[in-house]
Design an enzyme around this catalytic site. Structure first.
Site, PDB file in Angstrom:
ATOM      1  N   ASP A  97      24.340  -0.603 -18.930  1.00 46.14           N
ATOM      2  CA  ASP A  97      24.270  -1.889 -19.480  1.00 46.14           C
ATOM      3  C   ASP A  97      23.766  -2.308 -20.423  1.00 46.14           C
ATOM      4  O   ASP A  97      23.248  -1.424 -21.349  1.00 46.14           O
ATOM      5  CB  ASP A  97      24.025  -2.533 -18.002  1.00 46.14           C
ATOM      6  CG  ASP A  97      22.357  -2.625 -17.674  1.00 46.14           C
ATOM      7  OD1 ASP A  97      21.834  -1.842 -18.551  1.00 46.14           O
ATOM      8  OD2 ASP A  97      22.071  -2.960 -16.718  1.00 46.14           O
ATOM      9  N   CYS A 144      20.660   2.325 -17.278  1.00 45.90           N
ATOM     10  CA  CYS A 144      20.419   0.807 -17.129  1.00 45.90           C
ATOM     11  C   CYS A 144      19.002   0.662 -17.222  1.00 45.90           C
ATOM     12  O   CYS A 144      18.426   1.584 -17.999  1.00 45.90           O
ATOM     13  CB  CYS A 144      21.246   0.341 -15.823  1.00 45.90           C
ATOM     14  SG  CYS A 144      20.485   1.202 -14.383  1.00 45.90           S
ATOM     15  N   THR A 196      16.519   0.744 -15.050  1.00 46.07           N
ATOM     16  CA  THR A 196      15.789   1.812 -14.195  1.00 46.07           C
ATOM     17  C   THR A 196      16.667   3.100 -14.138  1.00 46.07           C
ATOM     18  O   THR A 196      16.098   4.102 -13.801  1.00 46.07           O
ATOM     19  CB  THR A 196      15.531   1.454 -12.658  1.00 46.07           C
ATOM     20  OG1 THR A 196      16.848   1.004 -12.132  1.00 46.07           O
ATOM     21  CG2 THR A 196      14.701   0.063 -12.647  1.00 46.07           C
ATOM     22  N   HIS A 223      20.101  22.057  -7.786  1.00 47.51           N
ATOM     23  CA  HIS A 223      20.362  21.603  -6.178  1.00 47.51           C
ATOM     24  C   HIS A 223      21.359  20.914  -6.039  1.00 47.51           C
ATOM     25  O   HIS A 223      21.914  21.122  -4.943  1.00 47.51           O
ATOM     26  CB  HIS A 223      18.861  21.607  -5.886  1.00 47.51           C
ATOM     27  CG  HIS A 223      17.941  22.536  -5.876  1.00 47.51           C
ATOM     28  ND1 HIS A 223      16.629  22.521  -5.066  1.00 47.51           N
ATOM     29  CD2 HIS A 223      18.064  23.650  -6.555  1.00 47.51           C
ATOM     30  CE1 HIS A 223      15.892  23.613  -5.673  1.00 47.51           C
ATOM     31  NE2 HIS A 223      16.677  24.398  -6.482  1.00 47.51           N
ATOM     32  N   HIS A 274      22.756  25.561  -1.249  1.00 47.87           N
ATOM     33  CA  HIS A 274      23.021  24.407  -1.916  1.00 47.87           C
ATOM     34  C   HIS A 274      24.618  23.780  -1.882  1.00 47.87           C
ATOM     35  O   HIS A 274      24.617  22.618  -1.612  1.00 47.87           O
ATOM     36  CB  HIS A 274      22.446  24.337  -3.445  1.00 47.87           C
ATOM     37  CG  HIS A 274      21.098  24.348  -3.208  1.00 47.87           C
ATOM     38  ND1 HIS A 274      19.969  23.687  -3.027  1.00 47.87           N
ATOM     39  CD2 HIS A 274      20.348  25.390  -4.018  1.00 47.87           C
ATOM     40  CE1 HIS A 274      18.897  24.148  -3.202  1.00 47.87           C
ATOM     41  NE2 HIS A 274      18.936  25.141  -3.693  1.00 47.87           N
TER      42      HIS A 274
END
Ligand code: RB5
Length: 146
Positions: free
Chosen positions: A8, A65, A67, A98, A133
């Site tokens: 964004d 973005c 965060t 992982h 995993h």
């Protein structure tokens, strides 16, 4: 490697930085927008990157973005996407090794340029670890089928 990138407005500058870095490494970068710092909503860009990865148009995705969180949530709505927010090389390495993350997300308002590039490079050079995993990744895929 073919890599889809999206952001964004708040992640635009970081997305451009990472796209330029990836192109410089010889990767084929598909920029799915946004293309300026004008305000936009992150869900469509996270979904576009996720769809490119799950359609096989890109092997990995990169999202940004403010965060890294919102766009990761959006990307993860696409079945088959494992988008992880990372903050440094350590979280990038573990997300890939992982969690078999196929989309890496970072926050343009959170991580510095050098840290982001180190995280990007680590994500690209880390291979998913199978074994215990893989079983967990399979369990996540089962959740999508419900
Ligand atoms: C945009 O202001 C900001 O909310 C967005 O980029 C992101 O940080 C949301 O998770």
């Amino acid at each position: 490697m073919r890599i889809a990138v999206g952001s964004d407005h708040a992640g635009y500058r970081l997305k451009q930085l990472l796209a330029d870095h990836l192109s410089g490494l010889g990767h084929q970068v598909d920029d799915l927008g946004t293309h300026s710092e004008a305000t936009v909503d992150y869900p469509e860009f996270g979904a576009a990157v996720g769809r490119a990865v799950t359609a096989g148009e890109a092997e990995l995705g990169v999202c940004a973005c403010g965060t890294g969180i919102g766009i990761s949530i959006a990307a993860n709505k696409i079945d088959g996407v494992r988008a992880a927010v990372v903050h440094d090389a350590t979280t990038a390495r573990l997300a890939r090794a992982h969690n078999h993350a196929n989309v890496v997300c970072m926050g343009g308002r959170i991580v510095g340029d050098e840290v982001a590039i180190d995280a990007m490079d680590t994500f690209l050079t880390t291979e998913p670890v199978g074994g215990r995993h893989q079983k967990r990744i399979d369990e996540i895929a089962e959740l999508e089928a419900r």
